[in-house]
Every structure is written in structure tokens, then in C-alpha cells.
Design a protein around this motif. Structure first.
Motif, PDB file in Angstrom:
ATOM      1  N   LYS A 259      -2.196   4.441  17.831  1.00 56.94           N
ATOM      2  CA  LYS A 259      -2.190   3.014  17.540  1.00 56.94           C
ATOM      3  C   LYS A 259      -0.771   2.467  17.603  1.00 56.94           C
ATOM      4  O   LYS A 259       0.203   3.213  17.512  1.00 56.94           O
ATOM      5  CB  LYS A 259      -2.790   2.731  16.166  1.00 56.94           C
ATOM      6  N   GLU A 260      -0.684   1.161  17.778  1.00 56.34           N
ATOM      7  CA  GLU A 260       0.615   0.514  17.810  1.00 56.34           C
ATOM      8  C   GLU A 260       1.194   0.389  16.409  1.00 56.34           C
ATOM      9  O   GLU A 260       0.476   0.402  15.410  1.00 56.34           O
ATOM     10  CB  GLU A 260       0.501  -0.872  18.453  1.00 56.34           C
ATOM     11  N   ARG A 261       2.496   0.277  16.369  1.00 54.72           N
ATOM     12  CA  ARG A 261       3.157   0.066  15.097  1.00 54.72           C
ATOM     13  C   ARG A 261       2.767  -1.293  14.527  1.00 54.72           C
ATOM     14  O   ARG A 261       2.791  -2.301  15.239  1.00 54.72           O
ATOM     15  CB  ARG A 261       4.668   0.153  15.286  1.00 54.72           C
ATOM     16  N   GLU A 262       2.410  -1.318  13.255  1.00 61.06           N
ATOM     17  CA  GLU A 262       1.956  -2.554  12.654  1.00 61.06           C
ATOM     18  C   GLU A 262       2.770  -2.910  11.417  1.00 61.06           C
ATOM     19  O   GLU A 262       3.251  -2.044  10.686  1.00 61.06           O
ATOM     20  CB  GLU A 262       0.467  -2.485  12.296  1.00 61.06           C
ATOM     21  N   PHE A 263       2.883  -4.189  11.195  1.00 62.65           N
ATOM     22  CA  PHE A 263       3.600  -4.712  10.049  1.00 62.65           C
ATOM     23  C   PHE A 263       2.837  -4.432   8.768  1.00 62.65           C
ATOM     24  O   PHE A 263       1.614  -4.567   8.715  1.00 62.65           O
ATOM     25  CB  PHE A 263       3.796  -6.219  10.218  1.00 62.65           C
ATOM     26  N   VAL A 264       3.572  -4.069   7.721  1.00 66.29           N
ATOM     27  CA  VAL A 264       2.982  -3.824   6.418  1.00 66.29           C
ATOM     28  C   VAL A 264       3.491  -4.831   5.389  1.00 66.29           C
ATOM     29  O   VAL A 264       2.710  -5.516   4.735  1.00 66.29           O
ATOM     30  CB  VAL A 264       3.273  -2.392   5.930  1.00 66.29           C
ATOM     31  N   ALA A 265       4.805  -4.911   5.231  1.00 67.14           N
ATOM     32  CA  ALA A 265       5.390  -5.791   4.225  1.00 67.14           C
ATOM     33  C   ALA A 265       6.852  -6.026   4.559  1.00 67.14           C
ATOM     34  O   ALA A 265       7.476  -5.241   5.272  1.00 67.14           O
ATOM     35  CB  ALA A 265       5.266  -5.184   2.820  1.00 67.14           C
ATOM     36  N   ALA A 266       7.407  -7.101   4.031  1.00 64.61           N
ATOM     37  CA  ALA A 266       8.824  -7.395   4.209  1.00 64.61           C
ATOM     38  C   ALA A 266       9.351  -8.103   2.979  1.00 64.61           C
ATOM     39  O   ALA A 266       8.587  -8.725   2.224  1.00 64.61           O
ATOM     40  CB  ALA A 266       9.052  -8.250   5.457  1.00 64.61           C
ATOM     41  N   ILE A 267      10.654  -8.020   2.802  1.00 69.80           N
ATOM     42  CA  ILE A 267      11.301  -8.668   1.680  1.00 69.80           C
ATOM     43  C   ILE A 267      12.600  -9.286   2.166  1.00 69.80           C
ATOM     44  O   ILE A 267      13.325  -8.698   2.968  1.00 69.80           O
ATOM     45  CB  ILE A 267      11.534  -7.674   0.517  1.00 69.80           C
ATOM     46  N   SER A 268      12.884 -10.491   1.696  1.00 71.81           N
ATOM     47  CA  SER A 268      14.080 -11.189   2.125  1.00 71.81           C
ATOM     48  C   SER A 268      15.327 -10.530   1.560  1.00 71.81           C
ATOM     49  O   SER A 268      15.255  -9.668   0.679  1.00 71.81           O
ATOM     50  CB  SER A 268      14.010 -12.659   1.706  1.00 71.81           C
ATOM     51  N   TRP A 269      16.473 -10.960   2.045  1.00 76.99           N
ATOM     52  CA  TRP A 269      17.707 -10.225   1.753  1.00 76.99           C
ATOM     53  C   TRP A 269      18.071 -10.185   0.280  1.00 76.99           C
ATOM     54  O   TRP A 269      18.710  -9.221  -0.169  1.00 76.99           O
ATOM     55  CB  TRP A 269      18.858 -10.779   2.592  1.00 76.99           C
ATOM     56  N   ARG A 270      17.672 -11.187  -0.486  1.00 79.05           N
ATOM     57  CA  ARG A 270      17.930 -11.175  -1.926  1.00 79.05           C
ATOM     58  C   ARG A 270      16.680 -10.880  -2.747  1.00 79.05           C
ATOM     59  O   ARG A 270      16.736 -10.896  -3.972  1.00 79.05           O
ATOM     60  CB  ARG A 270      18.547 -12.499  -2.373  1.00 79.05           C
ATOM     61  N   GLY A 271      15.593 -10.624  -2.074  1.00 77.08           N
ATOM     62  CA  GLY A 271      14.375 -10.243  -2.760  1.00 77.08           C
ATOM     63  C   GLY A 271      13.533 -11.388  -3.279  1.00 77.08           C
ATOM     64  O   GLY A 271      12.514 -11.155  -3.931  1.00 77.08           O
ATOM     65  N   GLY A 272      13.934 -12.617  -2.989  1.00 76.98           N
ATOM     66  CA  GLY A 272      13.210 -13.751  -3.509  1.00 76.98           C
ATOM     67  C   GLY A 272      11.881 -14.022  -2.832  1.00 76.98           C
ATOM     68  O   GLY A 272      11.000 -14.646  -3.427  1.00 76.98           O
ATOM     69  N   ASN A 273      11.743 -13.579  -1.605  1.00 76.75           N
ATOM     70  CA  ASN A 273      10.531 -13.816  -0.836  1.00 76.75           C
ATOM     71  C   ASN A 273       9.969 -12.500  -0.342  1.00 76.75           C
ATOM     72  O   ASN A 273      10.711 -11.641   0.144  1.00 76.75           O
ATOM     73  CB  ASN A 273      10.813 -14.726   0.357  1.00 76.75           C
ATOM     74  N   THR A 274       8.678 -12.352  -0.460  1.00 80.42           N
ATOM     75  CA  THR A 274       7.991 -11.170   0.039  1.00 80.42           C
ATOM     76  C   THR A 274       6.838 -11.582   0.931  1.00 80.42           C
ATOM     77  O   THR A 274       6.257 -12.659   0.771  1.00 80.42           O
ATOM     78  CB  THR A 274       7.472 -10.291  -1.104  1.00 80.42           C
ATOM     79  N   TYR A 275       6.501 -10.708   1.855  1.00 82.15           N
ATOM     80  CA  TYR A 275       5.458 -10.983   2.833  1.00 82.15           C
ATOM     81  C   TYR A 275       4.630  -9.723   3.014  1.00 82.15           C
ATOM     82  O   TYR A 275       5.165  -8.611   3.031  1.00 82.15           O
ATOM     83  CB  TYR A 275       6.078 -11.407   4.166  1.00 82.15           C
ATOM     84  N   TYR A 276       3.324  -9.900   3.170  1.00 81.70           N
ATOM     85  CA  TYR A 276       2.424  -8.767   3.288  1.00 81.70           C
ATOM     86  C   TYR A 276       1.406  -8.987   4.381  1.00 81.70           C
ATOM     87  O   TYR A 276       0.932 -10.103   4.609  1.00 81.70           O
ATOM     88  CB  TYR A 276       1.663  -8.539   1.980  1.00 81.70           C
ATOM     89  N   ALA A 277       1.064  -7.905   5.047  1.00 82.37           N
ATOM     90  CA  ALA A 277      -0.085  -7.943   5.927  1.00 82.37           C
ATOM     91  C   ALA A 277      -1.333  -8.209   5.100  1.00 82.37           C
ATOM     92  O   ALA A 277      -1.443  -7.767   3.955  1.00 82.37           O
ATOM     93  CB  ALA A 277      -0.228  -6.617   6.682  1.00 82.37           C
ATOM     94  N   ASP A 278      -2.275  -8.930   5.679  1.00 84.04           N
ATOM     95  CA  ASP A 278      -3.496  -9.249   4.945  1.00 84.04           C
ATOM     96  C   ASP A 278      -4.209  -7.995   4.443  1.00 84.04           C
ATOM     97  O   ASP A 278      -4.815  -8.000   3.366  1.00 84.04           O
ATOM     98  CB  ASP A 278      -4.445 -10.059   5.831  1.00 84.04           C
ATOM     99  N   SER A 279      -4.135  -6.936   5.206  1.00 82.98           N
ATOM    100  CA  SER A 279      -4.860  -5.724   4.868  1.00 82.98           C
ATOM    101  C   SER A 279      -4.335  -5.021   3.614  1.00 82.98           C
ATOM    102  O   SER A 279      -5.046  -4.199   3.033  1.00 82.98           O
ATOM    103  CB  SER A 279      -4.828  -4.746   6.045  1.00 82.98           C
ATOM    104  N   VAL A 280      -3.108  -5.342   3.190  1.00 77.27           N
ATOM    105  CA  VAL A 280      -2.533  -4.651   2.040  1.00 77.27           C
ATOM    106  C   VAL A 280      -2.290  -5.568   0.853  1.00 77.27           C
ATOM    107  O   VAL A 280      -1.865  -5.090  -0.209  1.00 77.27           O
ATOM    108  CB  VAL A 280      -1.224  -3.928   2.412  1.00 77.27           C
ATOM    109  N   LYS A 281      -2.552  -6.844   0.985  1.00 73.52           N
ATOM    110  CA  LYS A 281      -2.327  -7.773  -0.113  1.00 73.52           C
ATOM    111  C   LYS A 281      -3.121  -7.372  -1.347  1.00 73.52           C
ATOM    112  O   LYS A 281      -4.298  -7.035  -1.261  1.00 73.52           O
ATOM    113  CB  LYS A 281      -2.705  -9.192   0.301  1.00 73.52           C
ATOM    114  N   GLY A 282      -2.459  -7.416  -2.475  1.00 74.89           N
ATOM    115  CA  GLY A 282      -3.090  -7.051  -3.723  1.00 74.89           C
ATOM    116  C   GLY A 282      -3.015  -5.584  -4.049  1.00 74.89           C
ATOM    117  O   GLY A 282      -3.288  -5.191  -5.193  1.00 74.89           O
ATOM    118  N   ARG A 283      -2.655  -4.755  -3.082  1.00 72.97           N
ATOM    119  CA  ARG A 283      -2.572  -3.312  -3.295  1.00 72.97           C
ATOM    120  C   ARG A 283      -1.157  -2.774  -3.146  1.00 72.97           C
ATOM    121  O   ARG A 283      -0.798  -1.806  -3.814  1.00 72.97           O
ATOM    122  CB  ARG A 283      -3.496  -2.569  -2.331  1.00 72.97           C
ATOM    123  N   PHE A 284      -0.370  -3.375  -2.264  1.00 71.20           N
ATOM    124  CA  PHE A 284       0.990  -2.920  -2.014  1.00 71.20           C
ATOM    125  C   PHE A 284       1.972  -3.925  -2.594  1.00 71.20           C
ATOM    126  O   PHE A 284       1.719  -5.140  -2.592  1.00 71.20           O
ATOM    127  CB  PHE A 284       1.267  -2.798  -0.517  1.00 71.20           C
TER     128      PHE A 284
END
Length: 124
Positions: free
Chosen positions: A43-68
Motif C-alpha cells: 500500500k501507499e504511504r498514508e497520512f496519520v497525524a500532524a502537529i504544528s511547530w509549537r503544538g497548537g494545532n493538530t490534524y488527524y486522518a479520519d480513520s484515527v480520530k478519537g483513537r490517536f
């Protein structure tokens, strides 16, 4: 320079938890957004989560929201990925990556530095 090392992978049963760590040996880690990606066999590499440089913003793939949960401690040059309620289909090599852009990206091509990856295996 940024040198990323992932750790914390291993074998866990379905429904279990793991906490992955990404450590930068350099001293400018706080200037980078950090993302986690995973790649399963065939499978291709897929996005899981990211965090901004100071940690104020986080982003999650829909598949992991609420668990990661992604977090960072810039004083320790560390980004963590807490993974709960793991599923067998989430077996993959997990990579952390650093991006000079403050907010990071969901796209792997945007990242400037990559770790070697850590294997996560979720058994049924």
C-alpha cells in the motif's frame, strides 16, 4: 541538521495501545511541524497525524480520530503518537517526518526529513 529516530513500535493485540516516539538529535526541532505516516505492505504511504511547530494545532486522518493523539515536547525534541484501540489493518511501518512549514501537511511530499520507521504489528 534534523535527524529523526522513531521508537515504540512492536507487537500488540487488537484493541491494545502503543505510544510511538520521534526524537530529533538536532537542536532546532521546535522550528518544524511534524507528521506521522504509515505504510503497510503493498500500500501507499498514508497520512496519520500532524502537529504544528509549537503544538497548537493538530490534524488527524479520519480513520484515527478519537483513537490517536499527537503531541510534542520541544524541550525534549520529541513528538509522540499515542495510539489506542489499535486494529489489525493498522499494521504498518510508522514514520515521522519534519516539515519546515509551520503547520505541516497531510502530503508526504511536503516533508523535508524522514526517520527510518518503526514497525507496528497488530494481531487479531
Amino acid at each position: 541538521q534534523v535527524q529523526l529516530v522513531e521508537s515504540g513500535g512492536g507487537l500488540v493485540q487488537a484493541g491494545g495501545s502503543l505510544r510511538l516516539s520521534c526524537v530529533d538529535s538536532g537542536r532546532t526541532f521546535s522550528n518544524y511541524a511534524v507528521g506521522w505516516f504509515r505504510q503497510a505492505p503493498g500500500k501507499e504511504r498514508e497520512f496519520v497525524a500532524a502537529i504544528s511547530w509549537r503544538g497548537g494545532n493538530t490534524y488527524y486522518a479520519d480513520s484515527v480520530k478519537g483513537r490517536f493523539t499527537i503531541s510534542r515536547d520541544n524541550d525534549k525534541n520529541t513528538v509522540l503518537l499515542q495510539m489506542n484501540s489499535l486494529k489489525p489493518e493498522e499494521t504498518a511501518v510508522y514514520y515521522c517526518a519534519a516539515d519546515a512549514r509551520a503547520e505541516g501537511s497531510i502530503y508526504a511530499g511536503a516533508y523535508d526529513y524522514w526517520g527510518q520507521g518503526t514497525q507496528v504489528t497488530v494481531s487479531s
